[in-house]
Write an enzyme that holds these catalytic residues in place. Structure first.
Site, short mmCIF file in Angstrom:
data_model
loop_
_atom_site.label_atom_id
_atom_site.label_comp_id
_atom_site.label_asym_id
_atom_site.label_seq_id
_atom_site.Cartn_x
_atom_site.Cartn_y
_atom_site.Cartn_z
N SER A 140 14.19 -32.94 -32.87
CA SER A 140 13.93 -30.97 -32.52
C SER A 140 13.95 -31.44 -31.22
O SER A 140 15.29 -31.19 -30.84
CB SER A 140 11.91 -31.24 -32.77
OG SER A 140 11.77 -30.44 -32.69
N TYR A 154 14.39 -20.06 -32.62
CA TYR A 154 14.44 -21.19 -32.23
C TYR A 154 13.59 -22.04 -32.43
O TYR A 154 12.91 -23.97 -33.11
CB TYR A 154 15.60 -21.49 -31.26
CG TYR A 154 16.23 -23.14 -31.15
CD1 TYR A 154 17.43 -23.89 -31.78
CD2 TYR A 154 16.04 -23.64 -30.23
CE1 TYR A 154 17.53 -25.09 -31.65
CE2 TYR A 154 15.87 -25.11 -29.28
CZ TYR A 154 16.76 -25.55 -30.29
OH TYR A 154 17.04 -27.01 -30.83
N LYS A 158 11.38 -25.28 -34.43
CA LYS A 158 11.32 -27.10 -33.47
C LYS A 158 9.79 -27.74 -34.30
O LYS A 158 9.74 -28.85 -33.46
CB LYS A 158 12.20 -26.79 -32.89
CG LYS A 158 13.96 -27.12 -32.33
CD LYS A 158 14.67 -28.14 -32.93
CE LYS A 158 15.44 -28.15 -33.42
NZ LYS A 158 16.23 -29.17 -34.28
N1 LIG Z 1 22.79 -29.77 -26.71
C1 LIG Z 1 20.97 -29.54 -27.12
O1 LIG Z 1 20.37 -29.67 -25.41
C2 LIG Z 1 20.16 -29.86 -27.85
C3 LIG Z 1 18.71 -29.29 -27.08
C4 LIG Z 1 17.59 -29.87 -27.78
C5 LIG Z 1 17.47 -30.00 -29.21
N2 LIG Z 1 18.94 -30.27 -29.93
C6 LIG Z 1 18.82 -30.19 -31.43
O2 LIG Z 1 19.94 -31.80 -30.98
C7 LIG Z 1 20.34 -31.46 -32.09
C8 LIG Z 1 21.87 -31.19 -32.65
O3 LIG Z 1 22.71 -30.46 -31.44
P1 LIG Z 1 23.54 -30.37 -30.58
O4 LIG Z 1 23.22 -30.09 -29.13
O5 LIG Z 1 24.48 -31.74 -30.76
O6 LIG Z 1 24.73 -29.04 -31.25
P2 LIG Z 1 26.06 -29.13 -31.68
O7 LIG Z 1 26.85 -29.95 -31.62
O8 LIG Z 1 26.23 -27.54 -32.45
O9 LIG Z 1 25.70 -29.87 -33.22
C9 LIG Z 1 25.31 -29.36 -34.42
C10 LIG Z 1 25.82 -29.97 -35.79
O10 LIG Z 1 24.89 -29.52 -36.35
C11 LIG Z 1 25.37 -29.24 -37.80
N3 LIG Z 1 24.98 -28.17 -38.57
C12 LIG Z 1 24.84 -27.20 -38.05
N4 LIG Z 1 24.10 -26.22 -39.27
C13 LIG Z 1 24.70 -26.55 -40.11
C14 LIG Z 1 24.19 -26.56 -41.49
N5 LIG Z 1 24.13 -25.33 -41.92
N6 LIG Z 1 24.84 -27.03 -42.50
C15 LIG Z 1 25.22 -28.75 -41.77
N7 LIG Z 1 25.22 -29.54 -40.83
C16 LIG Z 1 24.77 -27.92 -39.70
C17 LIG Z 1 27.01 -29.06 -37.17
O11 LIG Z 1 27.65 -28.43 -37.56
P3 LIG Z 1 28.86 -28.10 -38.58
O12 LIG Z 1 29.02 -27.03 -38.10
O13 LIG Z 1 30.42 -28.69 -38.99
O14 LIG Z 1 27.81 -27.49 -39.71
C18 LIG Z 1 26.98 -29.65 -36.36
O15 LIG Z 1 27.60 -31.26 -36.34
C19 LIG Z 1 20.04 -29.84 -33.16
O16 LIG Z 1 18.94 -30.08 -34.15
C20 LIG Z 1 19.94 -29.02 -31.74
O17 LIG Z 1 18.51 -28.26 -31.79
C21 LIG Z 1 19.85 -29.89 -28.70
#
Ligand SMILES: NC(=O)c1ccc[n+]([C@@H]2O[C@H](COP(=O)([O-])OP(=O)(O)OC[C@H]3O[C@@H](n4cnc5c(N)ncnc54)[C@H](OP(=O)(O)O)[C@@H]3O)[C@@H](O)[C@H]2O)c1
Length: 259
Positions: A140, A154, A158
């Site tokens: 989340s 968003y 979450k």
């Molecule tokens: N980075 C932060 O600061 C942060 C903070 C809090 C929570 N999070 C959470 O951590 C998780 C991972 O995010 P991240 O930071 O690693 O960002 P990221 O690099 O943008 O990764 C997101 C991943 O989700 C996939 N994705 C997005 N939409 C999709 C869809 N419709 N179907 C299938 N796959 C999908 C993307 O792949 P494709 O585009 O190839 O589909 C990518 O592999 C997310 O749930 C995000 O909300 C991140």
């Protein structure tokens, strides 16, 4: 759970946290299934995973198609023979003011960030219950425990994932199927640069995807239901005990950012 010898499906593994987690799990001896939309990026991650764990596989899928999302997790189960763990990590950002949101965007964010994880869990749960073991890890956000300025859609998605995780953890308490809720703070990934999003209101220090992946592995191996990484739990506790001061502080920050 024990990672070595396990079978784990990780959604959103073409970049960021999911890619780092898939690589870490494979190097620790897990067979990894990875899911995302971008085939080329997924193939790069799969090649790294297969170097350590040759049985690892990938599924190219858009999880906003929630019926298709159910099909992916069931196909992964059938391919591997079972799944020890489903990591619902795929997610999309939505940095956009409430007054600029439209119905279609709200629905899409909810489907990717909440409905797909819930539907994939519901699909695989009868099989995990029949085996008497399994784990659901939901990634989340801190924004799932406090309302972030400029991120209503968003945050809502979450919060839904946090509420769902807590409730299913109660329902499944004595079943052998475990639930882990992971709330990342700011992590250095592409999520901060994706198109169709406003710039972040503030530039904050970020930790690496690899460190975040290590924290998720610790959560999988440990007993605690909820993990904050980096540890921002004190902010959530402050918000819960004094929501009016929290709202004032957030509004002041957003005003200052727009000046
Ligand atoms: N980075 C932060 O600061 C942060 C903070 C809090 C929570 N999070 C959470 O951590 C998780 C991972 O995010 P991240 O930071 O690693 O960002 P990221 O690099 O943008 O990764 C997101 C991943 O989700 C996939 N994705 C997005 N939409 C999709 C869809 N419709 N179907 C299938 N796959 C999908 C993307 O792949 P494709 O585009 O190839 O589909 C990518 O592999 C997310 O749930 C995000 O909300 C991140």
């Amino acid at each position: 759970m024990q990672i070595s010898g396990s079978t784990v499906l990780v959604t959103g593994a073409s970049s960021g946290i999911g890619a780092a987690l898939a690589r870490r799990l494979a190097s620790d001896g897990a067979t990894v299934g990875i899911v995302a939309r971008r085939q080329d990026r997924l193939a790069q991650v799969l090649a790294d995973c297969q170097a350590a764990s040759p049985q690892s596989r990938m599924w190219v899928a858009d999880l906003s198609d929630v019926d298709g999302a159910e099909g992916v997790v069931l196909e992964a189960w059938d391919t591997f023979g079972h799944l020890d763990c489903l990591v619902n990590n795929a997610g999309v950002p939505m940095r956009r003011h409430t007054t600029k949101l439209d119905a279609e965007t709200l629905d899409w964010v909810m489907r990717v960030n909440f409905t797909a994880p819930a539907r994939m869990t519901m699909a695989v749960l009868p099989r995990m219950l029949e085996r008497g073991s399994g784990m659901i890890v939901n990634v989340s956000s801190v924004a799932g425990r406090l309302g972030n300025a400029n991120e209503a859609a968003y945050s809502a998605s979450k919060f839904a994932l946090c509420g769902w995780s807590e409730a299913i953890a109660v329902d499944l308490f004595d079943t052998g199927v475990k639930v882990r809720l992971v709330n990342p703070g700011p992590i250095d990934t592409e999520i901060w640069d994706l198109p169709d999003n406003d710039d972040p209101l503030v530039d904050v220090p970020k930790v690496s995807s690899e460190d975040m992946a290590d924290a998720i592995v610790n959560a999988m191996e440990g007993d605690a239901f909820e993990t904050y990484f980096p540890d921002m739990k004190a902010i959530i506790e402050m918000k819960t005990s004094d929501p009016d001061t929290f709202l004032q502080g957030m509004a002041d920050m957003a005003r200052a950012a727009h000046r």
